[in-house]
Design a protein around this motif. Structure first.
Motif, PDB file in Angstrom:
ATOM      1  N   ALA A  16      39.997  34.369  43.224  1.00  0.00           N
ATOM      2  CA  ALA A  16      40.346  35.795  43.099  1.00  0.00           C
ATOM      3  C   ALA A  16      41.102  36.023  41.791  1.00  0.00           C
ATOM      4  O   ALA A  16      40.827  36.994  41.072  1.00  0.00           O
ATOM      5  CB  ALA A  16      41.188  36.231  44.283  1.00  0.00           C
ATOM      6  N   LYS A  17      42.030  35.116  41.491  1.00  0.00           N
ATOM      7  CA  LYS A  17      42.809  35.264  40.258  1.00  0.00           C
ATOM      8  C   LYS A  17      41.910  35.114  39.025  1.00  0.00           C
ATOM      9  O   LYS A  17      42.039  35.858  38.054  1.00  0.00           O
ATOM     10  CB  LYS A  17      43.925  34.214  40.210  1.00  0.00           C
ATOM     11  CG  LYS A  17      45.091  34.552  41.116  1.00  0.00           C
ATOM     12  CD  LYS A  17      46.169  33.494  41.025  1.00  0.00           C
ATOM     13  CE  LYS A  17      47.326  33.814  41.952  1.00  0.00           C
ATOM     14  NZ  LYS A  17      48.274  32.729  42.058  1.00  0.00           N
ATOM     15  N   SER A  18      40.993  34.124  39.081  1.00  0.00           N
ATOM     16  CA  SER A  18      40.087  33.905  37.939  1.00  0.00           C
ATOM     17  C   SER A  18      39.169  35.113  37.729  1.00  0.00           C
ATOM     18  O   SER A  18      38.932  35.534  36.604  1.00  0.00           O
ATOM     19  CB  SER A  18      39.208  32.671  38.187  1.00  0.00           C
ATOM     20  OG  SER A  18      40.014  31.570  38.429  1.00  0.00           O
ATOM     21  N   GLN A  19      38.682  35.666  38.860  1.00  0.00           N
ATOM     22  CA  GLN A  19      37.791  36.820  38.767  1.00  0.00           C
ATOM     23  C   GLN A  19      38.528  38.028  38.197  1.00  0.00           C
ATOM     24  O   GLN A  19      37.971  38.809  37.445  1.00  0.00           O
ATOM     25  CB  GLN A  19      37.207  37.170  40.143  1.00  0.00           C
ATOM     26  CG  GLN A  19      36.192  36.185  40.684  1.00  0.00           C
ATOM     27  CD  GLN A  19      34.882  36.204  39.897  1.00  0.00           C
ATOM     28  OE1 GLN A  19      34.482  37.212  39.326  1.00  0.00           O
ATOM     29  NE2 GLN A  19      34.203  35.050  39.854  1.00  0.00           N
ATOM     30  N   TYR A  20      39.787  38.130  38.569  1.00  0.00           N
ATOM     31  CA  TYR A  20      40.605  39.236  38.060  1.00  0.00           C
ATOM     32  C   TYR A  20      40.760  39.122  36.545  1.00  0.00           C
ATOM     33  O   TYR A  20      40.588  40.083  35.795  1.00  0.00           O
ATOM     34  CB  TYR A  20      41.974  39.229  38.747  1.00  0.00           C
ATOM     35  CG  TYR A  20      42.911  40.278  38.212  1.00  0.00           C
ATOM     36  CD1 TYR A  20      42.651  41.621  38.407  1.00  0.00           C
ATOM     37  CD2 TYR A  20      44.051  39.925  37.484  1.00  0.00           C
ATOM     38  CE1 TYR A  20      43.484  42.597  37.910  1.00  0.00           C
ATOM     39  CE2 TYR A  20      44.901  40.896  36.979  1.00  0.00           C
ATOM     40  CZ  TYR A  20      44.618  42.227  37.187  1.00  0.00           C
ATOM     41  OH  TYR A  20      45.452  43.195  36.684  1.00  0.00           O
ATOM     42  N   SER A  21      41.069  37.908  36.123  1.00  0.00           N
ATOM     43  CA  SER A  21      41.254  37.661  34.692  1.00  0.00           C
ATOM     44  C   SER A  21      39.953  37.929  33.924  1.00  0.00           C
ATOM     45  O   SER A  21      39.956  38.551  32.854  1.00  0.00           O
ATOM     46  CB  SER A  21      41.703  36.207  34.538  1.00  0.00           C
ATOM     47  OG  SER A  21      41.938  35.916  33.214  1.00  0.00           O
ATOM     48  N   TYR A  22      38.856  37.482  34.516  1.00  0.00           N
ATOM     49  CA  TYR A  22      37.535  37.679  33.903  1.00  0.00           C
ATOM     50  C   TYR A  22      37.203  39.177  33.824  1.00  0.00           C
ATOM     51  O   TYR A  22      36.726  39.670  32.796  1.00  0.00           O
ATOM     52  CB  TYR A  22      36.494  36.934  34.749  1.00  0.00           C
ATOM     53  CG  TYR A  22      35.072  37.096  34.285  1.00  0.00           C
ATOM     54  CD1 TYR A  22      34.676  36.756  32.991  1.00  0.00           C
ATOM     55  CD2 TYR A  22      34.089  37.579  35.149  1.00  0.00           C
ATOM     56  CE1 TYR A  22      33.373  36.900  32.566  1.00  0.00           C
ATOM     57  CE2 TYR A  22      32.770  37.721  34.746  1.00  0.00           C
ATOM     58  CZ  TYR A  22      32.421  37.389  33.456  1.00  0.00           C
ATOM     59  OH  TYR A  22      31.121  37.535  33.037  1.00  0.00           O
ATOM     60  N   ALA A  23      37.494  39.900  34.916  1.00  0.00           N
ATOM     61  CA  ALA A  23      37.213  41.345  34.955  1.00  0.00           C
ATOM     62  C   ALA A  23      37.996  42.085  33.870  1.00  0.00           C
ATOM     63  O   ALA A  23      37.478  42.996  33.222  1.00  0.00           O
ATOM     64  CB  ALA A  23      37.561  41.904  36.327  1.00  0.00           C
ATOM     65  N   LYS A  24      39.228  41.668  33.661  1.00  0.00           N
ATOM     66  CA  LYS A  24      40.055  42.306  32.630  1.00  0.00           C
ATOM     67  C   LYS A  24      39.433  42.110  31.248  1.00  0.00           C
ATOM     68  O   LYS A  24      39.373  43.027  30.439  1.00  0.00           O
ATOM     69  CB  LYS A  24      41.452  41.695  32.641  1.00  0.00           C
ATOM     70  CG  LYS A  24      42.376  42.295  33.673  1.00  0.00           C
ATOM     71  CD  LYS A  24      43.823  41.911  33.460  1.00  0.00           C
ATOM     72  CE  LYS A  24      44.047  40.423  33.438  1.00  0.00           C
ATOM     73  NZ  LYS A  24      45.420  40.008  33.347  1.00  0.00           N
ATOM     74  N   LYS A  25      38.982  40.870  31.010  1.00  0.00           N
ATOM     75  CA  LYS A  25      38.365  40.583  29.708  1.00  0.00           C
ATOM     76  C   LYS A  25      37.080  41.389  29.524  1.00  0.00           C
ATOM     77  O   LYS A  25      36.840  41.969  28.469  1.00  0.00           O
ATOM     78  CB  LYS A  25      38.055  39.089  29.592  1.00  0.00           C
ATOM     79  CG  LYS A  25      39.273  38.240  29.302  1.00  0.00           C
ATOM     80  CD  LYS A  25      38.855  36.786  29.155  1.00  0.00           C
ATOM     81  CE  LYS A  25      40.057  35.896  28.972  1.00  0.00           C
ATOM     82  NZ  LYS A  25      39.681  34.475  29.005  1.00  0.00           N
ATOM     83  N   LEU A  26      36.278  41.415  30.577  1.00  0.00           N
ATOM     84  CA  LEU A  26      35.029  42.181  30.502  1.00  0.00           C
ATOM     85  C   LEU A  26      35.303  43.660  30.258  1.00  0.00           C
ATOM     86  O   LEU A  26      34.638  44.302  29.463  1.00  0.00           O
ATOM     87  CB  LEU A  26      34.266  42.045  31.824  1.00  0.00           C
ATOM     88  CG  LEU A  26      33.235  40.948  31.968  1.00  0.00           C
ATOM     89  CD1 LEU A  26      32.590  41.052  33.349  1.00  0.00           C
ATOM     90  CD2 LEU A  26      32.154  41.067  30.897  1.00  0.00           C
ATOM     91  N   LEU A  27      36.297  44.162  30.972  1.00  0.00           N
ATOM     92  CA  LEU A  27      36.662  45.572  30.848  1.00  0.00           C
ATOM     93  C   LEU A  27      37.076  45.883  29.415  1.00  0.00           C
ATOM     94  O   LEU A  27      36.641  46.869  28.821  1.00  0.00           O
ATOM     95  CB  LEU A  27      37.809  45.891  31.825  1.00  0.00           C
ATOM     96  CG  LEU A  27      38.358  47.316  31.785  1.00  0.00           C
ATOM     97  CD1 LEU A  27      37.291  48.328  32.175  1.00  0.00           C
ATOM     98  CD2 LEU A  27      39.550  47.463  32.728  1.00  0.00           C
ATOM     99  N   ARG A  28      37.870  45.005  28.891  1.00  0.00           N
ATOM    100  CA  ARG A  28      38.347  45.210  27.519  1.00  0.00           C
ATOM    101  C   ARG A  28      37.181  45.154  26.523  1.00  0.00           C
ATOM    102  O   ARG A  28      37.110  45.963  25.595  1.00  0.00           O
ATOM    103  CB  ARG A  28      39.372  44.141  27.196  1.00  0.00           C
ATOM    104  CG  ARG A  28      40.022  44.436  25.905  1.00  0.00           C
ATOM    105  CD  ARG A  28      41.110  43.454  25.589  1.00  0.00           C
ATOM    106  NE  ARG A  28      41.532  43.750  24.249  1.00  0.00           N
ATOM    107  CZ  ARG A  28      42.789  43.936  23.914  1.00  0.00           C
ATOM    108  NH1 ARG A  28      43.726  43.840  24.812  1.00  0.00           N
ATOM    109  NH2 ARG A  28      43.100  44.197  22.676  1.00  0.00           N
ATOM    110  N   THR A  29      36.269  44.232  26.767  1.00  0.00           N
ATOM    111  CA  THR A  29      35.095  44.116  25.894  1.00  0.00           C
ATOM    112  C   THR A  29      34.291  45.408  25.929  1.00  0.00           C
ATOM    113  O   THR A  29      33.868  45.920  24.900  1.00  0.00           O
ATOM    114  CB  THR A  29      34.193  42.948  26.362  1.00  0.00           C
ATOM    115  OG1 THR A  29      35.021  41.810  26.521  1.00  0.00           O
ATOM    116  CG2 THR A  29      33.108  42.645  25.352  1.00  0.00           C
ATOM    117  N   LYS A  30      34.094  45.923  27.159  1.00  0.00           N
ATOM    118  CA  LYS A  30      33.324  47.165  27.299  1.00  0.00           C
ATOM    119  C   LYS A  30      34.021  48.319  26.582  1.00  0.00           C
ATOM    120  O   LYS A  30      33.388  49.115  25.906  1.00  0.00           O
ATOM    121  CB  LYS A  30      33.164  47.513  28.782  1.00  0.00           C
ATOM    122  CG  LYS A  30      32.092  46.724  29.489  1.00  0.00           C
ATOM    123  CD  LYS A  30      32.086  47.045  30.970  1.00  0.00           C
ATOM    124  CE  LYS A  30      31.049  46.242  31.721  1.00  0.00           C
ATOM    125  NZ  LYS A  30      29.665  46.654  31.423  1.00  0.00           N
TER     126      LYS A  30
END
Lengths: 185, 182
Positions: free
Chosen positions: A164-178
């Motif tokens: 869950a923590k890794s997915q959260y971190s990944y989602a943040k990065k993806l969001l920022r990229t978008k």
């Protein structure tokens, strides 16, 4: 308007309404519905990305909460309890199509301006959040916007807390990229 | 990045952009409507039968008085629904009082007006009983049923007045007219 807002947010009134709902008082049910419907609809929508489905979900969730309100130990926690019901029901609908993406460890986002996000509209940020893939989107919204802890999210999504923590971190990065992409910049 | 997270968390309300469809509450409301208890159904069934019986009896003995007093059972709670019912009943009463009817046809209307009387009395006594027994929920339900029953009766009175006046128009009857004492 201010009075109403204060009234709706007053936990004593929520607790009072809960005790009246236990006596089958429809006005109190209406009060609880009015207090929480919008936030519950948006919580559900961020999980399902389907407004019609989320409307059905909150309808069922409110009915379930009124029916089972006797199980609620602390009446002032009605909102938290209802939020969990809505989140669980929403997840159950999307569980089949939800999968956690393999995290791209190479995804690096360069920071140029510390306050870059302040140039964006909230609508743009919301749109970008909703465009995140199933799996990491739910983790991000449940943690960031709906106040669930990673442990709770892991339990609701049948995964480990570390995932869950890794997915959260990944989602943040993806969001920022978008958001940094030409579409929003 | 923590700044960005804080920024989103501090502005959570901006991410609740979807508005709630009013039909959702209507659907919920339909499912939570309390079903009348068995004994209440029996009370109202008896009340309806009594109304019919008193109507028939009044017709048979051709009672001529046309006086109807407002018994005015008190308003239990000033909810929007109750207020709306009170207003509807008041408007119907006003309409009845302001519409002239031929004196010779008032007997026909008296049957219905007696039923309104009886309903008021029955409701007043039921209300008193429930109040003494502290059955607040039952009082609210009884009040709603009373409003509905009275509204239907007043509609019947208005319908009959209209029918009588239309017949008169058709046959050009010029009889003496006055309004109902209500």
């Amino acid at each position: 308007m201010e009075k109403t807002s204060t009234f709706l947010n007053n936990y004593q009134h929520i607790a009072e309404a809960v005790s009246r709902v236990r006596k089958n008082d429809q006005m109190a049910m209406r009060f609880l519905y009015t207090s929480f419907a919008k936030s519950m609809l948006n919580l559900s929508f961020r999980i399902t990305n389907d407004l019609t489905l989320s409307e059905d979900i909150i309808q069922e969730a409110f009915l379930k909460s009124f029916k089972e309100i006797g199980h609620l130990k602390d009446p002032s926690k009605y909102g938290t309890w209802l939020k969990r019901i809505v989140a669980n029901q929403s997840i159950s609908y999307v569980r089949k199509t939800m999968k956690f993406e393999v995290i791209d460890e190479e995804l690096v986002v360069k920071i140029e301006d510390v306050h870059w996000y302040k140039k964006l509209d909230f609508a743009q940020i919301e749109e970008a959040i909703l465009s995140l893939p199933n799996g990491c989107r739910q983790v991000l919204t449940l943690y960031l916007l709906d106040g669930f802890k990673h442990k709770e999210i892991a339990s609701m999504l049948n995964t480990s807390e570390s995932n869950a923590k890794s997915q959260y971190s990944y989602a943040k990065k993806l969001l920022r990229t978008k958001l940094k992409s030409h579409k929003y910049a | 990045m923590p700044d960005f997270e804080n920024y989103i968390q501090q502005n959570k309300e901006h991410f609740d952009s979807k508005e709630v469809d009013p039909n959702i509450w209507k659907n919920i409301e339909q499912k939570i409507k309390p079903k009348a208890r068995k004994w209440q159904k029996i009370v109202w069934l008896v009340a309806c039968l009594s109304l019919i019986f008193s109507g028939v009896l009044a017709y048979m003995i051709k009672e001529k008085k046309i006086v109807l007093k407002e018994s005015g059972p008190r308003l239990l709670a000033e909810t929007p629904a109750n207020k709306a019912y009170e207003k509807t009943l008041w408007l119907k009463s006003q309409q009845i009082q302001s519409t002239p009817v031929s004196n010779e046809y008032k007997n026909q209307l008296q049957l219905l007006l007696d039923q309104v009387h009886y309903l008021d009395k029955l409701y007043a006594s039921t209300f008193e009983y429930l109040q003494n027994a502290s059955h607040t929920d039952d009082m609210a339900k009884s009040q709603l049923e009373y409003y509905q029953a009275k509204s239907e009766l007043l509609d019947k009175v208005l319908f009959e007045i209209e029918k009588i006046n239309n017949n008169e128009k058709e046959f050009n009857i010029n009889s003496e007219k006055s309004t109902l004492v209500y």
